[in-house]
Structures are given as C-alpha cells and as structure tokens.
Design a protein around this motif. Structure first.
Motif, PDB file in Angstrom:
ATOM      1  N   SER A  43       0.861  -1.180   0.000  1.00 35.37           N
ATOM      2  CA  SER A  43       0.000   0.000   0.000  1.00 35.37           C
ATOM      3  C   SER A  43       0.896   1.228   0.000  1.00 35.37           C
ATOM      4  O   SER A  43       1.646   1.459   0.959  1.00 35.37           O
ATOM      5  N   VAL A  79      -4.253   0.031   6.848  1.00 33.28           N
ATOM      6  CA  VAL A  79      -4.750  -1.335   6.715  1.00 33.28           C
ATOM      7  C   VAL A  79      -6.253  -1.333   6.466  1.00 33.28           C
ATOM      8  O   VAL A  79      -6.757  -2.066   5.617  1.00 33.28           O
ATOM      9  N   ARG A  80      -6.981  -0.481   7.186  1.00 26.92           N
ATOM     10  CA  ARG A  80      -8.436  -0.383   6.990  1.00 26.92           C
ATOM     11  C   ARG A  80      -8.747   0.004   5.542  1.00 26.92           C
ATOM     12  O   ARG A  80      -9.652  -0.550   4.915  1.00 26.92           O
ATOM     13  N   ILE A  83      -8.148  -3.058   3.343  1.00 26.89           N
ATOM     14  CA  ILE A  83      -9.222  -4.036   3.532  1.00 26.89           C
ATOM     15  C   ILE A  83     -10.488  -3.571   2.827  1.00 26.89           C
ATOM     16  O   ILE A  83     -11.155  -4.344   2.133  1.00 26.89           O
ATOM     17  N   ASP A  84     -10.816  -2.293   2.983  1.00 24.14           N
ATOM     18  CA  ASP A  84     -11.992  -1.748   2.295  1.00 24.14           C
ATOM     19  C   ASP A  84     -11.848  -1.881   0.783  1.00 24.14           C
ATOM     20  O   ASP A  84     -12.803  -2.195   0.080  1.00 24.14           O
ATOM     21  N   PHE A  86     -10.214  -4.125  -0.820  1.00 26.24           N
ATOM     22  CA  PHE A  86     -10.367  -5.534  -1.165  1.00 26.24           C
ATOM     23  C   PHE A  86     -11.721  -6.098  -0.752  1.00 26.24           C
ATOM     24  O   PHE A  86     -11.888  -7.319  -0.699  1.00 26.24           O
ATOM     25  N   GLU A  87     -12.652  -5.234  -0.498  1.00 31.06           N
ATOM     26  CA  GLU A  87     -13.990  -5.620  -0.075  1.00 31.06           C
ATOM     27  C   GLU A  87     -14.464  -6.900  -0.762  1.00 31.06           C
ATOM     28  O   GLU A  87     -14.441  -7.019  -1.969  1.00 31.06           O
ATOM     29  N   GLU A  90     -10.688 -12.107   0.775  1.00 32.57           N
ATOM     30  CA  GLU A  90      -9.997 -12.454   2.018  1.00 32.57           C
ATOM     31  C   GLU A  90      -8.577 -11.909   1.965  1.00 32.57           C
ATOM     32  O   GLU A  90      -7.805 -12.240   1.089  1.00 32.57           O
ATOM     33  N   VAL A  91      -8.248 -11.070   2.902  1.00 27.87           N
ATOM     34  CA  VAL A  91      -6.904 -10.497   2.976  1.00 27.87           C
ATOM     35  C   VAL A  91      -6.046 -11.419   3.820  1.00 27.87           C
ATOM     36  O   VAL A  91      -6.468 -11.912   4.844  1.00 27.87           O
TER      37      VAL A  91
END
Length: 123
Positions: A43, A79-80, A83-84, A86-87, A90-91
């Motif tokens: 990222s 990280v949030r 993750i968002d 990659f909604e 699975e991360v």
C-alpha cells in the motif's frame, strides 16, 4: 506492506539502495521466499515505490490516497483502507514495515504459524 513516499527523516527510504537493492525489496523478497503467503500487497501513495514493489514481485493494486499518507496517519488506517479496497476478498496474514531489511524467511514463517494457530498475529 505499508510504504509511503513522504518520509521526513530519510527521504525516499523505501526505494533507497541498501546492500545492492531497494530497502523495500528485502521485505518483499523475504515474504515471497517464505512461501507463507499467497500474495504480497504493498500500500503506497507513490507511483515510483509502486513500480519498484512490482519489479520485486509484490502487487500494488491501488495507490493510497494522500490523506492516508501524511506524518500522522497510523498503520491501522492504512490497513483499513486496504481491507476496504479488497472488499469481498480475504486479505492474508501479514502487515509489516518495509523499512526492516533484517527480517527474513524465518520471521515470516513464525508470523504465518501464529496466524494458522491462533487466527491472528500482532507484529
């Protein structure tokens, strides 16, 4: 793997050479060589860091927005955001600083073992 472009203490630290390759390359290669992870995601807000990360085998599927790349944004927000982004996907297992060229395959294996055993790891 968070890697912002705007470091104040060591300019461009993620892509500066250390023992023959960019600092971020050490972490990417160790994560890949560990065989513990299906994917290594970086990222970053910086296109040059993204290019270097890709060259060493990481995925950089997005550029992080500027508001998440300042001196005050913590890793949790980064990280949030990932993750968002990659909604619905699975991360996988590992978040670490790219400015740690001393981390090696054994480190990743230990972290992965913790994830498998306890379904979480804090590094």
């Amino acid at each position: 793997m968070p890697a912002r472009g705007g470091s104040k203490r060591i300019a461009r630290k993620n892509i500066r050479e250390f023992c023959g390759k960019p600092i971020i390359a050490w972490s990417i290669e160790a994560a890949l060589e560990s065989k513990c992870f299906d994917r290594v995601i970086v990222s970053t807000d910086d296109p040059e860091i993204a290019d270097v990360a890709r060259r060493f085998g990481a995925e950089v599927p997005f550029l992080r927005p500027a508001e998440l790349a300042d001196d005050y944004t913590g890793t949790a927000a980064v990280v949030r955001h990932a993750i968002d982004w990659f909604e619905g996907n699975e991360v996988t297992n590992e978040i670490k600083s790219s400015i740690s060229p001393d981390l090696n395959i054994e480190f990743y294996f230990f972290a992965f073992t913790g994830v498998c055993r306890y379904n979480r790891v804090y590094i």
